[in-house]
Design an enzyme around this catalytic site. Structure first.
Site, PDB file in Angstrom:
ATOM      1  CB  SER A 111      -0.944   0.001   1.208  1.00  0.00           C
ATOM      2  OG  SER A 111      -1.861  -1.075   1.137  1.00  0.00           O
ATOM      3  CG  ASP A 146       6.141  -0.402   4.515  1.00  0.00           C
ATOM      4  OD1 ASP A 146       7.172  -0.974   4.926  1.00  0.00           O
ATOM      5  OD2 ASP A 146       4.996  -0.789   4.776  1.00  0.00           O
TER       6      ASP A 146
END
Length: 342
Positions: free
Chosen positions: A116, A160
């Site tokens: 994501s 991330d």
């Protein structure tokens, strides 16, 4: 003109979870990760009408709006909507553009590879090309973090976005003040080759609910659960140890660090592991794997195993009885990229 971007997914090597609030806000976090040759892609195509299209080719959904419509932050296209609105508001004076924004990812959501966040990074990179912006990697990561965590209120950490923007082996420091320092590690070709030869990625076939896992983990820290907090301290310490072993090409040390990190991660909340994960882990170890762990929040997604080359066939054969997906791990040093086509 078509504007494209891609950003690499990552595997977590050590320190995962210490980049999540409230732990990193109170104690600071340390994470070691590496990007691999799986990507999230974004394509922006200008339209001649007055419509805005959001399309996910892998999830197979499409939303269509008139350029003057109210676009709410909800539904399957939440991240696409939020990224479009953020980039238009902050970098185009609020003047909407009729476009089709299309996304695709090499791995499914909930895989534990940062899909994501990496998807948002790729979209930010594509918009930076469309709007002729000169956003450096740090800014791309910060913008992506703000879109996902603050504007969309999606739970998760901070690693991330930075791994996807920068690429490579990164030791990332998350200060209590909120400052983020990305240290790109000069990992030797020998170490890279040995890890690529030794790592096996196994997708458990289960896309886990990271929000529930992260909420439990965060609540344990917030409530000062002694076992959970001490485990988080150990996980952060292990990131330093793993970094040292990696730079020194100490593979037995890397194996031990993986073991320690996995055992401590399971202490942070009782939903990190489950019977299926334990069964897969035990099967791999009995077949020759020296260590293993779940990549990402836990509960499912991808697992990483360190397997001596001479044992790879045995481990692969043994894991084939599970309804999962086996693959290699090839590392990349390149982060988010943008290009144009006709």
């Amino acid at each position: 003109m078509v504007f494209r971007a891609r950003a690499p997914l990552r595997v977590g090597l050590a320190g995962g979870g210490t980049d999540v609030s409230p732990y990193c806000d109170e104690f600071g976090g340390l994470v070691l990760n590496a990007t691999i040759d799986r990507y999230a892609y974004a394509t922006i195509t200008a339209r001649s009408d007055q419509e805005i299209h959001f399309f996910s080719s892998d999830k197979n959904f499409r939303d269509t709006f008139d350029i003057s419509d109210d676009i709410s932050l909800e539904g399957p296209s939440l991240l696409l909507r939020a990224t479009y609105l953020h980039m238009i508001k902050n970098y185009n004076g609020g003047l909407r553009i009729a476009v089709e924004l299309t996304t695709f990812c090499d791995s499914p959501p909930g895989s534990g590879l940062g899909t994501s966040s990496t998807l948002v990074v790729s979209m930010v990179k594509a918009f930076s090309g469309l709007l002729d912006l000169d956003l450096d990697n740090h800014t791309v990561a910060e913008v992506a973090y703000k879109i996902e965590r603050i504007e969309c209120h999606l739970m998760g950490g901070r690693q991330d976005q930075y791994s996807a923007a920068f690429g490579g082996f990164n030791f990332i420091e998350f200060a209590e003040s909120g400052n983020v320092t990305v240290n790109n590690l000069d990992v030797s070709s020998k170490a890279r080759q040995e890890l690529e030869a030794s790592f096996i990625l196994f997708f458990t076939g289960v896309s886990r609910d990271s929000d529930r896992i992260i909420l439990n983990q965060s609540n344990n820290v917030k409530n000062k659960d002694k076992v959970a907090v001490e485990a988080m301290h150990s996980i952060k310490k292990e990131a330093k140890i793993m970094k040292k072993h990696l730079l020194e090409e100490n593979f037995s040390g890397i194996v031990q660090s993986m073991k320690n990190g996995w055992e401590n991660k399971k202490k942070t909340t009782d939903v990190i592991s489950n019977p299926l994960i334990e069964e897969i882990y035990d099967c791999a170890v009995k077949s020759g794997a020296l260590a293993g762990k779940v990549s990402g929040a836990g509960g499912g997604g991808f697992m990483i195993f360190f397997v001596p080359i001479e044992k790879r066939k045995l481990v692969i054969d043994s894991l084939s009885r599970f309804n999962g997906e086996l693959s290699n791990a090839h590392f990349t040093n390149i982060g988010a990229q943008f290009w144009k086509t006709d």
